[in-house]
Design a protein around this motif. Structure first.
Motif, short mmCIF file in Angstrom:
data_model
loop_
_atom_site.label_atom_id
_atom_site.label_comp_id
_atom_site.label_asym_id
_atom_site.label_seq_id
_atom_site.Cartn_x
_atom_site.Cartn_y
_atom_site.Cartn_z
N ALA A 1 11.05 -2.28 -0.62
CA ALA A 1 10.81 -3.27 0.43
C ALA A 1 9.94 -2.70 1.54
CB ALA A 1 12.14 -3.73 1.01
N GLY A 2 9.26 -3.62 2.21
CA GLY A 2 8.53 -3.28 3.43
C GLY A 2 9.15 -4.10 4.55
N ILE A 3 9.32 -3.47 5.70
CA ILE A 3 9.91 -4.19 6.84
C ILE A 3 8.93 -4.06 8.00
CG2 ILE A 3 11.90 -4.32 8.42
CD1 ILE A 3 12.84 -2.34 5.65
N ALA A 4 8.52 -5.20 8.54
CA ALA A 4 7.48 -5.17 9.58
C ALA A 4 7.63 -6.40 10.46
CB ALA A 4 6.10 -5.14 8.91
N HIS A 5 6.64 -6.58 11.34
CA HIS A 5 6.70 -7.74 12.23
C HIS A 5 5.97 -8.95 11.66
CE1 HIS A 5 8.86 -5.71 15.34
NE2 HIS A 5 7.94 -4.76 15.43
N ASN A 6 5.29 -8.79 10.54
CA ASN A 6 4.71 -9.98 9.91
C ASN A 6 4.58 -9.76 8.40
OD1 ASN A 6 2.11 -8.77 9.30
ND2 ASN A 6 1.57 -9.03 11.47
N LYS A 7 4.24 -10.84 7.72
CA LYS A 7 4.20 -10.81 6.25
C LYS A 7 3.15 -9.84 5.73
CE LYS A 7 4.69 -14.92 3.95
NZ LYS A 7 4.43 -16.37 3.69
N MET A 8 1.99 -9.87 6.37
CA MET A 8 0.90 -9.05 5.86
C MET A 8 1.30 -7.56 5.86
SD MET A 8 -2.89 -8.60 7.47
CE MET A 8 -2.42 -7.62 8.87
N LEU A 9 1.88 -7.12 6.97
CA LEU A 9 2.25 -5.71 7.07
C LEU A 9 3.44 -5.37 6.17
CD1 LEU A 9 1.85 -5.34 10.95
CD2 LEU A 9 0.30 -4.45 9.19
N ALA A 10 4.36 -6.31 6.06
CA ALA A 10 5.53 -6.07 5.20
C ALA A 10 5.09 -5.91 3.75
CB ALA A 10 6.53 -7.20 5.35
N LYS A 11 4.16 -6.75 3.36
CA LYS A 11 3.65 -6.70 1.98
C LYS A 11 2.91 -5.39 1.72
CE LYS A 11 1.56 -8.32 -1.84
NZ LYS A 11 2.15 -8.70 -3.08
N LEU A 12 2.12 -4.98 2.71
CA LEU A 12 1.41 -3.70 2.56
C LEU A 12 2.39 -2.55 2.37
CD1 LEU A 12 -1.38 -3.62 5.27
CD2 LEU A 12 -1.65 -3.16 2.85
N ALA A 13 3.49 -2.63 3.10
CA ALA A 13 4.42 -1.49 3.10
C ALA A 13 5.32 -1.43 1.88
CB ALA A 13 5.27 -1.54 4.37
N SER A 14 5.63 -2.59 1.30
CA SER A 14 6.65 -2.58 0.24
C SER A 14 6.24 -1.73 -0.96
CB SER A 14 6.97 -4.01 -0.22
OG SER A 14 5.84 -4.56 -0.82
N GLY A 15 4.94 -1.60 -1.17
CA GLY A 15 4.49 -0.83 -2.33
C GLY A 15 4.20 0.62 -2.02
N MET A 16 4.37 1.02 -0.78
CA MET A 16 3.97 2.38 -0.43
C MET A 16 4.92 3.44 -0.96
SD MET A 16 2.58 1.78 3.41
CE MET A 16 2.23 3.50 3.66
N ASN A 17 6.16 3.11 -1.09
CA ASN A 17 7.13 4.07 -1.60
C ASN A 17 7.99 3.40 -2.65
OD1 ASN A 17 6.72 6.49 0.28
ND2 ASN A 17 6.93 4.80 1.72
#
Ligand code: DCP
Length: 658
Positions: free
Chosen positions: A208-224
């Motif tokens: 999962a990615g946790i952020a203040h908006n969808k775009m950033l959350a989506k970017l983060a979910s695949g990072m680890n």
């Protein structure tokens, strides 16, 4: 063109949850002896061992990639277990994956507004839940923080490899943190809790990615990946975005991204920062200009839509190479299969969810044998949808013929040969709930006068009276957003036909191309803003320590699950395999970290039109309108922090032993 939407609040807590190697996990749950073994799911077409559509992390460690076919995968990883995707009607049947995705969605939806973005991806708006948590128990008073939360990756946080979890704990419980960071910390706690719940109830891991908006959350979910979560703090946004290749950003994989590159020399998101909003508006129009200016700064107002069900249903099939369909009779034969399947799924949706679809769209990929250089695309055709397999078939055939006439032009006969169809799909979209107050479904259909609820060919009394409803009045557009589309995918080749893919499977061709080419490209670096002192090796080691340890614990302590499926009891061999898994998985993290980022950056290009082939995406974007925003769902209030942290925080290890 992308649409800029104002941020409703800069303190939203949005999570993007993405299942890990999803089809593989579904198959491994079905056949537990596959757990811990290098496994891949292959498509129905068995040519050269079948195209890989999902690759498990153990296999990725051995160099197996989704762009390979089974035979090639066996060469690089002789122990690989290839599982063929289930088949029905001569094509891939994705029902088990779709149902598995629904299981996950039903768990994730418990904490906030939930948008099912694809077969294995979900956005969550956890703002209310995070606010509630923060009000009830100040984070600085938090004592028992679950391992899974402490394993979070916090972008922008300087980590010392020896006490990473301590540093994360400090970050989570900082007294002087600003409100937004505190909410993010709550979001991380809630997401970890949800992920563990998913694991307990479904046996699937997710990231999962946790952020203040969808775009950033989506970017983060695949990072680890796999089985980890990443938090995007406001302070880390600049460092995260600046080095990203512009084409990797959502909605910039196509012409707009190319224009930025060639016309403005913008190659990374950071390059975009030098242009003023006015300048971008001058070049790309006010809306797109503002959108570009915003995304370069990590601003995105896209709301999480409260939607647990797909926006459309589709059924499709590819006919690569010599399998191309070359006569109307052959096309009709396959359309019959596709329409029957579509009709069945519409029927289930109607009965289960009381929803009806309004638009039928036919997509095809075609070539002219006399004109191999032609880049003319087979036009997608739409018409109002009439229920009943017979009617759907009749309309689809008409849509196909209309499309073929246009594709061939006047100088070629549709029946005369000289053309081939390499892909076909039918999609039902504009699905709406039957208005409440309608006393019965039948009454609704009678009221509509053009629907037929049986999957048998419809009665004439339901036939359209209005010419507007006839497929002869077709529209050359498609209407699919999130399409639940059954079909098989073909690995990337130039004539790849991708829109018959299913939900997420329906990765667009641009994405696939990236996936193929990225194996040769340098890996984009995703920095922590303060990570200068940390070596790559240290980070790899850190990632190894996170990841799957808790998953292993879960499976090791739950080798015989209580699930109703008899296949859930792990054999001794499987348990041994799980023992091996520990080593394999942790080692694989090194590569996984590299690959997962690359994979997922490419997936940024998924948008509401992601299920469609690239040639259709441009067309579709021109008429896509902002979606009606769904009402936020009510998040259960009044729960205490203790509620979020089960007194038995290790309960997952004791679950399902019966
Ligand atoms: N899929 C497919 N064809 C593609 C891409 C994906 O059929 N071109 C299917 C198989 C995947 C599922 O969709 O399991 C989800 O796709 P993802 O891109 O999320 O990839 P995975 O879940 O397999 O792996 P990861 O852990 O990298 O997300």
């Amino acid at each position: 063109m992308p649409v800029a939407r104002p941020e409703t609040s800069d303190s939203r807590i949005i999570a993007h949850v993405d299942m890990d190697c999803f089809y593989v996990q579904v198959e491994q749950r079905k056949q537990p002896h596959l757990r811990g073994q290098p496994t891949a799911v292959v498509q129905y077409n068995s040519w050269k061992g079948g195209g890989l559509i999902a690759v498990g992390y153990e296999a990725r460690k051995d160099g197996v990639k989704r762009s390979m076919r089974g035979d090639e995968a066996k060469k690089v990883c002789p122990k690989i277990q290839l599982v063929q995707v289930p088949v029905a009607r001569g094509k891939a049947d994705l029902t088990i994956y779709r149902n598995a995705g629904s299981e996950v969605v039903s768990i994730l939806a418990r904490k906030g507004r939930c948008e099912r973005a694809s077969i294995d991806e979900v956005y969550l708006d956890l703002t209310d839940a995070a606010e509630t948590m923060l009000k009830e128990t100040p984070l600085e008073n938090l004592e028992n923080i679950d391992e899974e939360v402490l394993k979070s990756h916090v972008l922008g946080l300087s980590l010392n490899e020896n006490d990473e979890k301590e540093i994360v704990r400090e970050w989570l419980t900082r007294r002087d943190a600003d409100h937004r960071d505190k909410l993010l910390a709550c979001g991380a706690i809630i997401v970890a809790q949800l992920r563990m719940q998913v694991l307990r109830e479904t046996e699937f891991t997710c990231s999962a990615g946790i952020a203040h908006n969808k775009m950033l959350a989506k970017l983060a979910s695949g990072m680890n990946k796999p089985a980890q979560q990443t938090i995007v703090t406001s302070a880390s946004v600049k460092g995260l975005l600046e080095p990203l290749p512009i084409k990797k950003m959502k909605q910039l994989g196509g012409k707009l991204g190319s224009s930025l590159q060639t016309d403005l020399g913008v190659n990374t998101v950071g390059d975009l920062l030098q242009f003023s909003e006015e300048k971008l508006q001058d070049i790309y129009g006010s809306n797109t200009g503002t959108w570009l200016w915003n995304i370069a700064r990590g601003i995105s107002g896209d709301e999480v839509e409260g939607r647990l069900l797909p926006k459309s249903h589709g059924s499709g099939k590819t006919f690569p190479g010599v399998q191309a369909l070359k006569s109307l009779a052959a096309v009709e034969k396959w359309l019959k299969e596709l329409c029957e399947e579509l009709s069945e799924r519409l029927q289930i949706d109607l009965e289960t969810n009381k929803r009806v679809a309004h638009t039928l769209t036919l997509h095809a990929n075609a070539y002219k044998s006399t004109d191999t250089d032609s880049h003319k695309k087979f036009p997608s055709k739409s018409c109002p949808l009439r229920y009943g397999a017979g009617k759907i078939l009749e309309d689809s055939v008409n849509l196909f013929q209309a499309g073929l006439r246009e594709f061939l032009g006047s100088y070629m006969s549709p029946v005369g040969g000289g053309w081939g169809i390499t892909g076909l799909s039918v999609t039902a979209s504009k699905i709406v709930a039957i208005p409440s107050g309608t006393s019965s479904i039948t009454k609704y259909f009678h009221g509509q006068d053009r629907f037929h609820t049986s999957s048998e060919p419809s009665d004439e009394k339901f036939a359209p009276k209005d010419d507007n409803l006839s497929p002869s009045r077709t529209e050359s557009h498609s209407a699919s957003h999130l399409t639940e589309c059954d079909g098989e995918r073909t690995p990337m080749t130039h004539d790849t036909f991708t829109f018959d893919q299913h939900e997420t499977a329906c990765k667009d061709e641009a994405t696939e191309s990236c996936l193929t080419s990225q194996h040769h490209e340098p890996q984009p670096r995703v920095p922590n803003t303060n990570d200068g002192k940390r070596t790559y090796e240290q980070k790899r080691k850190a990632t190894k320590e996170k990841g799957t340890s808790s998953i292993l614990r879960f499976f090791q302590t739950n080798s015989c699950s209580s699930s109703s499926q008899e296949t859930k009891c792990l054999s001794t061999g499987a348990q041994e395999a799980l023992g091996m898994e520990s080593e394999i998985l942790t080692e694989s993290q090194n590569k996984v970290r590299t690959n997962s980022w690359r994979y997922n950056v490419d997936e940024i290009d998924q948008s509401v039109v992601e299920e469609l082939p690239p040639e259709l995406q441009e067309e579709l974007r021109t008429w896509l309108r902002p979606q009606k925003q769904a009402k936020p769902s009510t998040v259960k209030r009044g729960s205490s922090i203790a509620h979020y942290f089960s007194p038995n925080k290790n309960e997952h290890t004791n679950l399902k032993k019966s």
